[in-house]
Enzyme design. Sequence first.
Site, PDB file in Angstrom:
ATOM      1  N   LYS A   1       3.843   8.323   9.411  1.00 19.59           N
ATOM      2  CA  LYS A   1       3.534   7.776  10.752  1.00 19.59           C
ATOM      3  C   LYS A   1       4.103   7.940  11.702  1.00 19.59           C
ATOM      4  CE  LYS A   1       1.007   4.653   8.178  1.00 19.59           C
ATOM      5  NZ  LYS A   1       0.922   4.061   7.231  1.00 19.59           N
TER       6      LYS A   1
ATOM      7  N   TYR B   1       1.184  -0.667  -0.097  1.00 16.67           N
ATOM      8  CA  TYR B   1       0.410   0.063  -0.071  1.00 16.67           C
ATOM      9  C   TYR B   1       0.879   1.435  -0.197  1.00 16.67           C
ATOM     10  CZ  TYR B   1      -2.999   3.763   1.602  1.00 16.67           C
ATOM     11  OH  TYR B   1      -4.902   4.444   1.503  1.00 16.67           O
TER      12      TYR B   1
ATOM     13  N   ASP C   1       9.273   2.741   0.454  1.00 13.39           N
ATOM     14  CA  ASP C   1       7.923   3.506   1.268  1.00 13.39           C
ATOM     15  C   ASP C   1       8.619   2.619   2.271  1.00 13.39           C
ATOM     16  OD1 ASP C   1       5.856   4.114   2.052  1.00 13.39           O
ATOM     17  OD2 ASP C   1       4.510   3.698   0.111  1.00 13.39           O
TER      18      ASP C   1
HETATM   19  C1  LIG Z   1      -0.139   4.398   6.006  1.00 14.21           C
HETATM   20  C2  LIG Z   1       0.992   4.343   4.859  1.00 14.21           C
HETATM   21  C3  LIG Z   1       1.391   5.241   3.578  1.00 14.21           C
HETATM   22  C4  LIG Z   1      -0.072   6.338   3.259  1.00 14.21           C
HETATM   23  O1  LIG Z   1       0.308   7.381   4.436  1.00 14.21           O
HETATM   24  P1  LIG Z   1      -1.041   8.554   4.401  1.00 14.21           P
HETATM   25  O2  LIG Z   1      -0.488   9.711   5.809  1.00 14.21           O
HETATM   26  O3  LIG Z   1      -1.981   7.399   5.987  1.00 14.21           O
HETATM   27  O4  LIG Z   1      -0.884   9.220   3.370  1.00 14.21           O
HETATM   28  C5  LIG Z   1       1.987   4.974   2.724  1.00 14.21           C
HETATM   29  N1  LIG Z   1       2.975   3.638   2.613  1.00 14.21           N
HETATM   30  C6  LIG Z   1       2.471   3.080   3.563  1.00 14.21           C
HETATM   31  C7  LIG Z   1       3.366   1.762   3.284  1.00 14.21           C
HETATM   32  C8  LIG Z   1       2.332   3.212   4.576  1.00 14.21           C
HETATM   33  O5  LIG Z   1       1.791   2.241   5.457  1.00 14.21           O
END
Ligand SMILES: *Cc1c(COP(=O)(O)O)cnc(C)c1O
Length: 433
Positions: A271, A148, A243
């Site tokens: 996060k 994601y 990511d």
């Molecule tokens: C949570 C998440 C996102 C998106 O971050 P938001 O602050 O919710 O937009 C993108 N990549 C990863 C791996 C994530 O866990």
Amino acid sequence: MEQKESYPKSAQAFAEAKSFLPGGVNSPVRAFGDVDVGPLFIAAAKGSKIYDIDGNEYIDYVGSWGPMILGHAHPKVIEVIQAAVKKGTSFGAPTLAETALAERIVNAFDSIEKIRLLSSGTEAVMTAIRLARGYTKKDLIIKMAGCYHGHSDSMLVAAGSGLAETATASSAGVPKSIAELTVVIPYNDIDAAEDALLKHKGKIAAVLVEPVAANMGVVPPAEGYLKALRNLCDAEETLLIFDEVITGFRIAYGGAQELFGVKADITCLGKIIGGGLPLAALGARSDIMDMLAPAGPVYQAGTLSGNPIATAAANATLDILTKGDCYNKLKAKSVMLGAGLEDAAEDAGVAVTINRVGSIMSCFFTDRPVRNFADVQSTDIKQFKRFFAEMLKQGIYLAPSAYEAMFISLAHTKQDIEKTIKAAQKAFRKITN
Ligand SMILES: *Cc1c(COP(=O)(O)O)cnc(C)c1O
């Protein structure tokens, strides 16, 4: 605090919220759509505990989906937030704290020389993609099924019909022509990456991956996988984007890149770096980052980017994480929990596979290893749902989906973990009969 087995106030609050918010929530997973219990409305959280509006106390393993690595309402973080608020909540102008945060992040990652702050992980990935396209002058992006990367158009896609075909939209409202700029391949499959790069030779701007997948439950990279991706990207003059929105400052201070010794070209962070406030970042070498406006031709901007309250929380959080052997402590707690869950399941005759990296973990209901999204989809979701409900009844707040990780924080105590294991022993026994 006494544990109740029903949630009348939350149920009422959810019904009312549905009149004003689509599905009653501001982010889909909060609606508890993947389990048979309605969502709990939260009144407060402190340390390892979270409290619902019915007055129930839970040991929290969601941690706001990752950010709360120090536990909730950490006194130092609260203190710096309060101090920052008094000086004004937003200026739309540069501040010293932003440079200090940038320096901290640059020092944490060998691959990063400059960063840009933004407000969400979605933005970080969206910008990383635009930057990769601007830098390489290529258009296609490879992503892995089950990873994601936020909700930007080009990331809301599923694998196309054939191997290494371009993707199809997985959300309404994403134009076909945008989905077709993404190629989706299985995670942990280096041959698939090689095939996709070959099939679309000269057109792939970036290979994008969660170095430890943590949005299909936790799925660690196979031995050598990240290094092999690195080599493929180098050979094809394609950028490698990690990511690390979950893994950055989580599985090690320097994220997956520190833990696995592989450098990304562009790193996305989020996060944890916000300390519970909206803050995210992307970082890379200077020659890549200097493509961003106003230094370069790739446009990106944000009214609240580098917001002073969020930046203060970020600096305080990262500061605490550099001290006191945090990552070994997190690991020890997580190892204890993982082993306890494994034993409890075995004693009850329930087949589980525990995947754990640092302080993120998943308990999959299957007797097989879980290495990619197809493996996750073949796990027993019914058993998960019953386990979730039994744990909740005993005051253990797990993520309400088999596709989400457990997050262990520095605030979780040995007693918390023992209580969780005891609850799991009971829950595993219950779901077998
Ligand atoms: C949570 C998440 C996102 C998106 O971050 P938001 O602050 O919710 O937009 C993108 N990549 C990863 C791996 C994530 O866990």
